[in-house]
Design a protein around this motif. Structure first.
Motif: not given
Length: 284
Positions: A49, A98, A101, A124, A126, A153, A192, A221-222, A225, A229
């Motif tokens: 991320a 963020l 993660c 953010v 996640d 997310t 997603k 996904g990381d 995100a 950010a």
């Protein structure tokens, strides 16, 4: 009452969010991202991320790690600043935070999320940040008391936990699920999956048509995100950052597919291609 048909996100639409950089620019103009996550066995998630945030143009990126034996430096990207998670949350002054993660769901992870929700900074959220919120109604309640914007997310499994239903219910009516999540969480949401759905703060729904099955691998996904950010840190509105990040992320995967690299596609490769595409889209 039927859910309104989502509008398709287009490259022209998201490219219009980008502005040229001044010739006398410096890193302080492009924001600071702090990533909190990376518990034992999951350090790579936070680093992926952070790398994505840096390569999408953020001026500075800090990464706070929970792992007992955390690395002191990312040898592939020494530009990233690595800290123990609590220290990063306490001392860094980011434009966007963020969290989630590789966070895990331990008590220290829950305390970090609680502390993050108290900060007056764009968030953010996640992965495990979402799973913790699903388990903790008190934290979910804190979301609605915040003034700063937030982006969520979830994948379908996380969405099901947040809404207290089954994955089949989410997938059976994805538009309704995305809008319900945005209302329940009080922020912007990307649900997603194939045809990711973005529910923006104004209650509108957007569908992303980029991406392919090769992106069904760890770390994607990381990276997404981190991209979102980075765009918030650079001054885009949260909804703009969400739409740009989701579209660009899938488009990068499509570029890899065109290179005959769908099978075995990695999140790291998607980051590199996303940077290439971003530089083609951005005005000079």
């Amino acid at each position: 009452m039927p859910t309104a048909r989502p509008a398709t996100i287009t490259r022209k639409q998201v490219a219009a969010f980008l502005k040229p950089r001044p010739k006398d620019s410096h890193k302080g103009q492009f924001g600071t991202v702090t990533v909190i996550g990376g518990a034992n066995g999951m350090v790579g998630a936070a680093i992926l991320a952070g790398r994505a945030a840096f390569k999408m143009g953020a001026g500075c990126v800090h990464i706070g790690l929970l792992a007992d034996k955390m690395p002191l430096v990312d040898m592939r990207m020494p530009e990233l600043m690595l800290h123990p998670a609590a220290e990063a949350l306490r001392t860094a002054k980011p434009d966007v935070l963020l969290i989630g993660c590789g966070l895990g769901q331990s008590l220290p992870a829950q305390k970090l999320l609680y502390d993050a929700l108290l900060l007056d900074v764009a968030l953010v959220l996640d992965a495990d940040a979402l799973n913790i919120i699903a388990q903790r109604p008190d934290l979910r309640g804190m979301l609605h008391g915040r003034k700063a914007p937030a982006v969520f997310t979830p994948h379908p499994g996380e969405a099901a936990r947040l809404l207290g239903c089954g994955i089949e219910d989410i997938q059976g009516d994805r538009p309704r699920a995305a809008l319900s999540l945005a209302q329940r969480l009080g922020g912007s949401v990307v649900l997603k999956g194939a045809g990711s759905l973005c529910a923006t703060r104004d209650g509108k729904l957007h569908i992303n048509r980029t991406g392919n099955p090769g992106m069904s691998s760890a770390g994607m996904g990381d990276v997404l995100a981190g991209m979102i950010a980075a765009f918030i840190a650079q001054g885009l509105e949260t909804d703009q950052a969400l739409l740009l990040g989701v579209h660009l992320h899938g488009a990068a995967g499509d570029e890899l597919d065109q290179q005959q690299a769908m099978l075995g596609m990695s999140a790291t490769e998607v980051t590199e291609w996303a940077r290439w595409l971003l530089n083609r889209m951005a005005p000079r």
